[in-house]
Each structure stands twice: as structure tokens, then as C-alpha cells.
Write a protein that holds these residues in place. Structure first.
Motif, PDB file in Angstrom:
ATOM      1  N   ARG A 169       0.888  -1.169   0.000  1.00 49.78           N
ATOM      2  CA  ARG A 169       0.000   0.000   0.000  1.00 49.78           C
ATOM      3  C   ARG A 169       0.923   1.215   0.000  1.00 49.78           C
ATOM      4  O   ARG A 169       1.587   1.501   1.003  1.00 49.78           O
ATOM      5  N   VAL A 170       0.981   1.890  -1.114  1.00 52.67           N
ATOM      6  CA  VAL A 170       2.021   2.890  -1.345  1.00 52.67           C
ATOM      7  C   VAL A 170       1.472   4.292  -1.085  1.00 52.67           C
ATOM      8  O   VAL A 170       0.504   4.727  -1.721  1.00 52.67           O
ATOM      9  N   LEU A 171       2.103   4.977  -0.145  1.00 52.11           N
ATOM     10  CA  LEU A 171       1.816   6.375   0.129  1.00 52.11           C
ATOM     11  C   LEU A 171       2.916   7.210  -0.524  1.00 52.11           C
ATOM     12  O   LEU A 171       4.064   7.195  -0.077  1.00 52.11           O
ATOM     13  N   ARG A 172       2.557   7.880  -1.606  1.00 50.65           N
ATOM     14  CA  ARG A 172       3.516   8.739  -2.303  1.00 50.65           C
ATOM     15  C   ARG A 172       3.239  10.179  -1.901  1.00 50.65           C
ATOM     16  O   ARG A 172       2.089  10.612  -1.883  1.00 50.65           O
ATOM     17  N   VAL A 173       4.278  10.909  -1.568  1.00 45.04           N
ATOM     18  CA  VAL A 173       4.119  12.288  -1.108  1.00 45.04           C
ATOM     19  C   VAL A 173       4.856  13.244  -2.033  1.00 45.04           C
ATOM     20  O   VAL A 173       5.837  12.880  -2.683  1.00 45.04           O
ATOM     21  N   ASP A 174       4.339  14.471  -2.098  1.00 44.89           N
ATOM     22  CA  ASP A 174       5.107  15.595  -2.631  1.00 44.89           C
ATOM     23  C   ASP A 174       5.713  16.320  -1.437  1.00 44.89           C
ATOM     24  O   ASP A 174       4.982  16.793  -0.546  1.00 44.89           O
ATOM     25  N   LEU A 175       7.026  16.404  -1.376  1.00 48.99           N
ATOM     26  CA  LEU A 175       7.678  17.156  -0.311  1.00 48.99           C
ATOM     27  C   LEU A 175       7.240  18.626  -0.360  1.00 48.99           C
ATOM     28  O   LEU A 175       6.842  19.129  -1.405  1.00 48.99           O
TER      29      LEU A 175
END
Length: 252
Positions: free
Chosen positions: A41-47
Motif C-alpha cells: 500500500r504505497v503512500l507517495r508524497v510531494d515534499l
């Protein structure tokens, strides 16, 4: 942090939680070719200062660690269950992933092509970062790391990256403004992971002959490997290989 200042993010896939952190000038969509969501379950973020996230100073590694932690907490136990996340970071994201694991519970870390051994940079670099020649300087530095990456991928990265002088300057401030002692003390804290946290330092470029020894002193459990392709972007050069290597390392 108010909801309005929350990092832009997306969630995809099922399985154990994995946080994916991009490099400087990039955003979460740079992970698109890497199909981690087939197994996690991938949580991708924009810094902060990147992608769709707020452009709220200060821009820095410690601030980014806190941003990510607050985001995970805000998403609640339905997201994390009773297990802390895996965290994978590329380039600047590799430093952030490491610093996160030094501060908060983490199931394992993969640092993609980012040396953690740093020292103060000379004054002429600060002038280049903060002066009118910033874009040329940044493009030259970033272009030097493509290596064996396919030219079409290089063109795509060039087209999609965002060169923001204030954001770049913020993340580089420790290298530009701190003295050697202050920087070394911060580095020691940021690499003080609890014993037993799996840590893979995956290099597409040369980290230096004695880097493995240096890293082992900081993170005794660290595994250091050279990726098959010589590039700063081994995860994009061979995404299927990269996903399988992560699964094996994380035993998922």
C-alpha cells in the motif's frame, strides 16, 4: 499542521504500508513507472515546495520528516494497522527516509543512490545556488548523474522537473551555511537508526571506495549494493528489477 498545509499525496495498492519519497526538483509522479502498488500500500508524497504540496518555508530535511510523520498520523490506524511503514527514498528522499527512520518507528529503509556522507560546500557553490546562474548550475549538477539512463527517460525527467531556487536553497542550506561540526552532529543524529532496522543503500553511481566502511560505522545493519545500471536513477532504469529487489529485501 493544519489540513491546508498537509503534504499532497496519493495512496495506491494493498499490502504493508510503504512511503515513497522523491528527489529534489521532482514530485510523487516520478515514481509512476515503479509498480510498487502491486505488492504494497504505497503512500507517495510531494515534499513541501514540490509538486502540489504547499510552498511553505522553511524547506529542509527535518521539516520534511515531520511533514511525513504528521501525514501518516492524520491518515490513522486504518492505514498503518499495528505495523510501522517501510520507507523508500531516492536522492534527497534517501536522506529524508534515513532521518525519518532515526526518529520514528520504521520497518525498513531503502535509500536509492544517496550518499549520507556530507561536508560543507565551498563558498562558490553558495554563490551559484543563490545567484542568477542558479538554473544553469542546477541543470549541470543534475545532468551529471544520468549515466546510463535511457535518453528518452532523461528527456522526460528534464521536462517534468521544477527548478525552484528558494526550495533548492532551503534543502541545501546545511551544506551551504553550517560549519563542519554542526553538520557532522546533525548527520550523526540523522543516521542513528535503532538496531535491527533493515537498511539497504542501493547505489547506481559510485559512492566512493571507503563509503561502505563509513556507512557501517553509522548504520551497522546497512546492506550496500551496486545496482546493475550505472545511473542516479536505477529505479527508473529497471523498475521491475527494482521492485523485486525491494520485495526480497523487505521479505514481502
Amino acid at each position: 499542521m493544519t489540513h491546508n498545509n498537509q503534504l499532497a499525496h496519493d495512496l495506491q495498492g494493498t499490502g504493508p504500508l510503504l512511503v515513497a519519497v522523491h528527489g529534489i526538483t521532482e514530485n510523487r509522479t516520478f515514481w509512476d513507472p515503479v509498480r510498487l502498488q502491486q505488492h504494497f500500500r504505497v503512500l507517495r508524497v510531494d515534499l513541501r515546495g514540490h509538486g502540489e504540496s504547499p510552498r511553505t518555508a522553511p524547506f529542509g530535511i527535518d521539516e520534511s520528516v515531520e511533514d511525513i510523520h504528521r501525514l501518516i498520523e492524520s491518515l490513522g490506524e486504518d492505514l498503518t494497522g499495528d505495523q510501522p511503514p517501510f520507507i523508500v527514498g531516492h536522492s534527497l528522499g534517501g536522506v529524508i527516509a534515513t532521518a525519518y527512520a532515526a526518529r520514528y518507528p520504521t520497518r525498513g529503509v531503502v535509500n536509492v543512490d544517496q550518499s549520507l556522507r556530507v561536508g560543507p560546500l565551498p563558498a562558490e557553490i553558495a554563490i551559484a545556488v543563490r545567484g542568477e546562474g542558479f538554473e544553469d548550475f542546477a541543470r549541470t549538477v543534475l545532468a551529471s548523474m544520468y549515466g546510463e539512463l535511457d535518453p528518452e527517460l532523461v528527456a522526460d525527467i528534464e521536462r517534468r522537473r521544477t527548478l525552484d531556487q528558494d526550495v533548492f536553497d532551503g534543502f541545501w542550506t546545511p551544506l551551504l551555511d553550517w560549519d563542519a561540526e554542526t553538520l557532522a552532529a546533525w548527520s550523526r543524529r540523522a543516521t542513528s537508526l535503532p538496531p535491527g532496522v533493515p537498511y539497504l543503500s542501493l547505489h547506481g553511481t559510485d559512492a566512493g571506495a571507503d563509503y561502505a566502511e563509513w556507512l557501517a560505522d553509522r548504520i551497522p545493519a546497512a546492506v550496500i549494493e551496486q545496482a546493475p545500471k550505472r545511473t542516479h536513477y536505477p529505479h527508473l532504469a529497471q523498475p521491475d528489477w527494482f521492485v523485486s529487489r525491494l520485495r526480497k529485501f523487505f521479505s514481502v
